[in-house]
Enzyme design. Structure first.
Site, short mmCIF file in Angstrom:
data_model
loop_
_atom_site.label_atom_id
_atom_site.label_comp_id
_atom_site.label_asym_id
_atom_site.label_seq_id
_atom_site.Cartn_x
_atom_site.Cartn_y
_atom_site.Cartn_z
N LYS A 117 -22.09 -34.87 32.79
CA LYS A 117 -20.78 -34.75 32.15
C LYS A 117 -20.81 -35.48 30.80
CE LYS A 117 -15.87 -35.55 33.42
NZ LYS A 117 -14.96 -36.09 34.48
N SER A 156 -11.20 -32.88 35.82
CA SER A 156 -11.68 -32.84 34.46
C SER A 156 -13.16 -32.46 34.31
CB SER A 156 -11.48 -34.21 33.80
OG SER A 156 -12.28 -35.18 34.42
N SER A 200 -11.33 -35.44 39.90
CA SER A 200 -12.04 -34.71 38.84
C SER A 200 -13.42 -34.18 39.22
CB SER A 200 -12.17 -35.58 37.59
OG SER A 200 -10.95 -35.63 36.91
#
Lengths: 483, 92
Positions: A78, A153, A177
Site C-alpha cells: 500500500k 482505504s 481498511s
C-alpha cells in the site's frame, strides 16, 4: 476469467526450478502493464528493482543456497508503507513527491524472506475513506464490476490480489481498511491484533487503531506472510511479543470439531442488505453442518462502536497529520511561515481529510475534550471488556464483514455518514485491538460478500484457523472476476 | 461550531465551498457521535492503551546516518540553501 496462482505454488515452483523468479516477476509486471490501466490498482511498479531482486533469488538457487520462505513471490504494498528511495504518498497530494529515506519493518521483513516487492497500490487520501475514491491520484475499479468501488482505504491492494496481478499484498486497517475492500473484491483480508505487526515505516493515520495486515486468496497464503512480518520490533514501541509461537504456515487442514462460534445478534440488524445476510447465514449453516458449535452471544455496545471510532480516529488523525506542514518534506506552501502552513495543508489535503482534521481539532479543543474524547476512551474500554467476556465463552465470533456489497462509484461520496456506515461491522475490532479476518462467502447482486471472523487480542490463530476451516469446505475463494 | 476558528487552530485553508460544506456536515457528524452520551461509563476504569506493554524504554543515544541517507533527507527538503533547510520568514 482472471487466473491466479497461490503464493505457495509460486514458491514451490521456484524452489523446484520449474520456473525462475525473473520469469515470474516479468510475467506479473507485463500483466499489470497490460491490464491495470482499466483497474487502477497500482500507482507505480518497481520494475528494475523487482527484476533485480528476482535475479538475486535465481542466483541463490543456482549457487545451491537454501531459499527463504517467500523466495520469488510477488507482493504489492500500500502507498502508505515506506520503501527506501521510492515515493510513499499515502494517497495524499501533500506527500506526492515524498521519497522514503528508509524501509518499513514489514516491507523489509518480506524482502528478507525473498518476496519481490512489485509496486505500490492506490489508497484513499491519507487512508481516510471506504471506497478509495478520495485518492489524490486516481480511481480504482472493482474487478467484479468496474462501475463499482473496490472498497477502501486499501482498495488498490485488494484489487491487485482480486484481479490476479499478485498473490499477496500488504494493506493497513484502521477501521476496516483491509477487511472491507477484501470483502468487496472477493479476497481474504487479515487485520492482525493491535501490536502484532510492527508499524515502523507505516505513515500513521490513527496510532491506537492502525494495523498492517495482508490480502491473499487463501488464509494459508496470508499465514505465510503473517509468519514473516509479525513479532516485536524495537523500532515500534507499540509492537508486542507474541503469546504463542508465530502464526504457523504449514498446519494440517483445520476442522470445526471443538470450535465454538459466537453469533452476535447486534451484527444482524435491519440495515444490512438481506442478500448479504442470507449468504452469511448460509455460511454459518455450513460451519454448523461441519461440526462447529454455534453459540448466540451478545455485544450490546456494538451500536456505539462507530461513534466511538469517529471520535478517536479524527482526534488522533488531526494530531498525526499536524506534521504535514510542507516545511521539511512534502510540498511547500506560499507566503510567510504561518501562511505557508495554511496554504500547504489547504492545497495538499482533500475534503475528507480536512473534514476529519477539523472534527479531531474540535473534539480535542478546550471545553469539548471530556465530553467527546474522554467519553470515547471510556466506551472503548467497555467495548474491549465486552469482547474479552464473550471470548471466555467462544473461540471466534462470526459476522458479515460489511452490511452491503460494493456500491456505485460516486454514490456515497458526498454523504460522509453513509460512507462511514459501511465500516459498522469492522471498526469494533480496531476499537478493541482484536484480530479480524474476512473471507469470501458467496455473492449478492453478482458481487462478492465477505464473512468476518473475530478472535481475542493476540489470539489471531483462532480466527485464522476457523477461516481456513471454512475455506477448506467451500470454494468461493476460487471464483474469479472476468475482467 | 465556529468552522473558521477550528480551521485556524488546524492551520487549514478552506475554500468557500469547503467552508459551506463543513458547516453543514460537521454538526451532523457531531450529532451522530454524540450518541455516546447514552452509554453509562461511570463504572469504567478508563484505559488509553490496548496492549499490556508498559514503560517501553530505550537508550537515548544519537547515531550518525551515512552519507547516502543524509543526502536523501536533504533532497526531501522543499527548499534549501546548500545543505541547509530554508524556511519561510517568521516575521514579515
Amino acid at each position: 476469467m482472471v487466473r491466479f496462482t497461490l503464493a505457495k505454488e509460486i514458491r514451490d515452483r521456484i524452489l523446484s526450478g520449474a520456473v525462475s523468479a525473473v520469469d515470474v516477476t516479468q510475467a506479473v509486471l507485463d500483466d499489470i502493464h497490460a491490464r491495470d490501466e482499466n483497474l487502477g490498482a497500482f500507482l507505480e511498479t518497481f520494475d528494475i528493482e523487482a527484476l533485480a531482486a528476482a535475479k538475486a533469488i535465481d542466483d541463490m538457487r543456482e549457487r545451491g543456497e537454501e531459499l527463504p520462505l517467500l523466495a520469488g513471490v510477488p507482493v504489492a504494498i500500500k502507498d502508505n508503507m515506506l520503501c527506501e528511495g521510492h515515493i510513499a504518498s499515502a494517497g495524499a497530494k501533500i506527500l506526492g513527491e515524498h521519497r522514503s529515506a528508509y524501509t518499513a519493518t514489514a516491507v523489509q521483513k518480506l524482502r528478507d524472506a525473498g518476496a519481490i516487492v512489485i509496486g505500490r497500490t492506490n489508497m484513499d487520501d491519507a487512508a481516510m475513506g471506504s471506497s478509495t475514491e478520495t485518492s489524490a491520484w486516481q480511481k480504482t475499479y472493482n474487478p467484479w464490476n468496474t462501475e463499482k468501488i473496490p472498497g477502501g482505504s486499501s482498495g488498490g491492494s485488494a484489487v491487485a490480489v482480486s484481479a490476479g496481478f499478485v498473490p499477496l499484498a500488504l494493506g493497513s486497517d484502521t477501521g476496516g481498511s483491509i477487511r472491507q475492500p477484501a470483502a468487496m473484491c472477493g479476497v481474504v483480508g487479515v487485520k492482525p491484533s493491535y501490536g502484532r505487526v510492527s508499524r515502523y515505516g507505516l505513515i500513521a493515520l490513527s496510532s491506537s487503531l492502525d494495523q498492517i495486515g495482508v490480502f491473499a486468496h487463501t488464509v494459508d497464503d496470508a499465514r505465510l506472510v503473517l509468519s514473516v512480518i509479525e513479532g516485536r520490533d524495537d523500532n515500534d514501541a507499540t509492537s508486542v511479543d507474541l503469546l504463542e509461537p508465530p502464526t504457523p504456515y504449514n498446519l494440517p487442514p483445520t476442522t470445526f470439531a471443538n470450535l465454538r462460534i459466537g453469533i452476535p445478534k447486534e451484527y444482524f440488524i435491519d440495515g444490512i442488505d438481506p442478500d448479504v445476510r442470507a449468504r452469511v447465514e448460509e455460511a454459518i449453516d455450513v460451519m454448523k453442518k461441519n461440526g462447529a458449535t454455534i453459540v448466540d452471544v451478545s455485544l450490546p455496545l456494538t451500536p456505539y462502536a462507530l461513534p466511538t471510532y469517529y471520535i478517536i480516529q479524527p482526534a488522533e488523525a488531526s494530531s498525526n497529520l499536524g506534521r504535514y506542514d510542507g516545511i521539511r518534506y512534502g510540498t511547500r506552501g506560499d507566503g510567510g511561515l504561518n501562511e505557508s502552513y495554511f496554504d500547504a495543508r489547504g492545497k495538499g489535503f482533500g475534503a475528507e481529510v480536512k473534514r476529519r482534521i477539523l472534527l479531531g481539532t474540535f473534539i480535542l479543543s478546550a471545553g469539548y475534550y471530556d465530553a467527546y474524547y474522554k467519553k470515547a476512551l471510556a466506551v472503548r474500554t467497555a467495548i474491549r471488556k465486552e469482547f474479552d467476556d464473550v471470548f471466555e465463552q467462544v473461540d471466534v465470533i462470526v459476522s458479515p464483514t460489511s452490511p452491503c456489497v460494493a456500491w456505485n462509484m460516486g454514490e456515497k461520496f458526498n454523504d460522509p455518514i453513509a460512507m462511514y456506515l459501511a465500516d459498522i461491522f469492522t471498526v469494533s475490532a480496531n476499537i478493541a485491538g482484536i484480530a479480524g479476518v474476512s473471507v469470501p462467502c458467496g455473492f449478492a447482486h453478482d458481487l462478492p460478500v465477505g464473512l468476518q471472523f473475530l478472535a481475542g487480542a493476540m489470539h489471531d490463530e483462532k480466527a485464522l484457523a476457523a477461516a481456513a476451516a471454512y475455506q477448506a469446505v467451500t470454494d468461493w475463494h476460487t471464483v474469479t472476476p472476468s475482467t | 461550531m465556529d468552522i473558521q476558528r477550528i480551521a485556524s487552530l488546524s492551520r487549514l485553508q478552506l475554500t468557500e465551498d469547503e467552508e459551506t460544506m463543513m458547516a453543514a456536515q460537521l454538526p451532523e457528524i457531531l450529532a451522530y457521535v454524540g450518541k455516546l452520551q447514552e452509554v453509562d461509563t461511570s463504572n469504567v476504569d478508563v484505559k488509553a492503551y490496548l496492549t499490556t506493554a508498559t514503560n517501553v524504554l530505550r537508550v537515548d543515544e544519537a547515531f550518525l546516518v551515512d552519507d547516502a541517507h543524509r543526502k536523501m533527507l536533504i533532497d526531501a527538503f522543499p527548499e534549501k540553501t546548500g545543505d541547509a533547510l530554508k524556511v519561510p520568514g517568521v516575521f514579515e
